[in-house]
Design an enzyme around this catalytic site. Structure first.
Site, mmCIF file in Angstrom:
data_model
loop_
_atom_site.group_PDB
_atom_site.id
_atom_site.type_symbol
_atom_site.label_atom_id
_atom_site.label_comp_id
_atom_site.label_asym_id
_atom_site.label_seq_id
_atom_site.Cartn_x
_atom_site.Cartn_y
_atom_site.Cartn_z
ATOM 1 N N LYS A 1 0.714 -0.636 -0.073
ATOM 2 C CA LYS A 1 -0.329 -0.287 -0.119
ATOM 3 C C LYS A 1 0.845 1.527 -0.289
ATOM 4 O O LYS A 1 2.266 1.594 0.846
ATOM 5 C CB LYS A 1 -0.859 0.091 1.228
ATOM 6 C CG LYS A 1 -1.818 1.243 1.386
ATOM 7 C CD LYS A 1 -2.482 1.056 2.383
ATOM 8 C CE LYS A 1 -3.296 2.281 2.800
ATOM 9 N NZ LYS A 1 -4.286 2.073 4.047
ATOM 10 N N SER B 1 -8.963 2.746 2.350
ATOM 11 C CA SER B 1 -7.871 3.807 1.682
ATOM 12 C C SER B 1 -7.164 2.744 1.241
ATOM 13 O O SER B 1 -5.796 2.525 0.172
ATOM 14 C CB SER B 1 -7.224 4.399 2.231
ATOM 15 O OG SER B 1 -6.461 3.735 3.465
ATOM 16 N N SER C 1 -10.074 1.128 6.173
ATOM 17 C CA SER C 1 -9.634 0.847 5.340
ATOM 18 C C SER C 1 -8.570 -0.355 5.128
ATOM 19 O O SER C 1 -8.312 -0.157 3.696
ATOM 20 C CB SER C 1 -8.512 2.411 5.660
ATOM 21 O OG SER C 1 -8.681 3.452 5.589
#
Length: 459
Positions: free
Chosen positions: A80, A155, A179
């Site tokens: 990520k 996210s 997220s």
């Protein structure tokens, strides 16, 4: 190649160690899949193909010398775009960091590399990891692999989309209000939000490089994967103190216990008080709870007596207080006093105790991840439809945020699809610092339910 790219990280690591496939071959298969499908998804936004090929060759050469770097020796993966990686651009989707290249690995990247993993690229996120869609001014939006007109969540949306389509075997996300869990739910993969402070935040953004650290509570870091076994493997690699984040205590990381259905007391809830949920999600959860009971567990529909409205209010104060310490308030935004902030912390303590008392009686709680499945791309002030009703956008986090507030660990498992063919996930919540038992429970449930289904996109 199809079976190779959809193998789990655990399977790939074993195949590489045993000489059944080389790291170079595995990397080549993933690079081919990325070239074929990433243009439609925009999940992987930075790709270090040259560096990854070089490292894969080094991994193969090391293995030829009977040298094994660790449990992920030679396994390529993505990370990520909020975890600092030395020599690889790390932006957190935030324009001022568009060209930021760290000189040092954060703890997550360092531990993965020490375990033998090859970080081949970074996956897309929301700006500073603070939205439930993955769309930013640097890289644009990421699309859901089950419907390109829908969001994969945020996210960690790029991470979940890449996993679902065989472009990476393993990812590490982070979670302030869902997220990890919302993208896992929207894309049909597994996710683990660890206990708060179980994994070091060193090198993690949204706190900007060199700035005062503000995000000290409610954040958690954890893996996304295509199996519970991979969640457990990644968890063991990244968890524990590192000498850089003093909030991480020396709590031992153990092996998963062997459990049987008759050992388990399972609570479940079709939703939380005041939080809407789609009928498809409610029905899927009820089906799973009934199946778990049929298999021999004690099952009951129940929740602790905690006021979810008071919990949400206190969490909002804490979140706002953190942000306003370093950013000016928006127009007409109420500014919490110091007394109100500490009162919210006191409320948090009380809720943690209440939930821990609940988990003294129940091994796990089954509940929704979000009020609906993946929604169409939209601005953040757009109401979202839940069974014909228009609901405020931010209520999507209503099932996730309570467990950031209390710090409890959560595993998300896929349990089916709705009438539009979109994945439905389920939260499995357990007591703090109990990841090993929680993962063992999740493994039993995953074996008995609809598990990961690969998403093969048309070329």
């Amino acid at each position: 190649m199809q079976s190779l790219i959809f193998s789990t990280a655990t399977e790939l690591a074993a195949a590489i160690r045993e000489g059944r496939v080389s790291s170079t071959e595995v990397l080549g298969a993933y690079l081919t899949q990325i070239a074929r499908h990433n243009p439609a998804l925009n999940a992987i936004i930075t790709l270090d193909e040259e560096g990854a090929r070089r490292r894969a060759q080094e991994a193969d050469a090391a293995l030829a010398r009977s040298e094994i770097w660790g449990p992920l020796h030679g396994v390529p993966m993505t990370l990520k775009d909020g975890h600092s990686t030395a020599g690889m651009r790390t932006t957190a989707g935030y324009p001022p960091l568009a060209d930021y290249v760290p000189t040092e690995d954060g703890t997550v990247a360092a531990r993965l590399k020490a375990a033998g993993a090859i970080i081949m690229g970074k996956t897309n996120v929301s700006p500073r990891l603070l939205d439930i869609q993955s769309d930013n001014a640097i890289f644009g939006r990421t699309n859901n692999p089950w419907n390109l007109e829908r969001t994969p969540g945020g996210s960690s949306g790029g991470a979940a989309a890449a996993l679902a389509t065989g472009m990476t075997p393993l990812e590490i996300g982070s979670d302030l209000a869902g997220s990890i869990r919302i993208p896992a739910h929207f894309c049909g993969v597994y996710g683990l939000k660890t206990t708060e402070h179980r994994v070091s935040m060193w090198g993690h953004i949204p706190d900007l490089p060199g700035a005062v650290r503000s995000h000290r509570i409610m954040w958690s870091i954890g893996p996304l994967a295509r199996s519970i076994e991979d969640l457990a493997l990644a968890y063991r690699i990244i968890a524990g103190p590192d000498g850089r984040d003093p909030d991480v205590p020396p709590v031992p990381v153990g092996e998963l216990p062997h459990l049987t259905w008759k050992d388990l007391r399972i609570a479940w809830a079709p939703t939380f008080p005041g939080v809407p949920v789609a009928a498809s999600t409610r029905d899927a959860l009820h089906k799973i709870a009934s199946e778990v009971e049929r298999l021999g567990a004690r099952v009951e529909e129940t929740l602790p007596g905690a006021s979810f409205a008071e919990l949400a209010k206190a969490r909002a104060y804490l979140s706002r207080g953190v942000r306003l310490a370093f950013e000016p308030p928006v127009e007409d935004e109420p500014v919490p006093s110091l007394a109100e902030y500490y009162t919210a912390l006191h409320t948090r303590d009380a809720f943690i105790v209440e939930w821990e008392e609940f988990f003294a009686s129940w091994d796990a709680l089954l509940c929704p991840v979000a009020m609906r499945t993946a929604f169409p791309h939209c601005p953040t002030d757009t109401p979202l439809e839940v069974d014909g009703e228009q609901v405020n956008y931010w209520r999507v986090i209503g099932h996730c945020a309570p467990f950031n507030f209390t710090g409890h660990p959560v595993v998300v498992v896929p349990i089916g699809h709705d009438e539009d063919g979109l994945p439905i996930g389920m939260q499995i919540v357990g007591r703090r610092w109990g990841e090993e038992r929680l993962l063992a429970i999740a493994a039993l449930i995953a074996d008995a339910t609809a598990s990961f289904r690969q998403r093969s996109l048309p070329v």
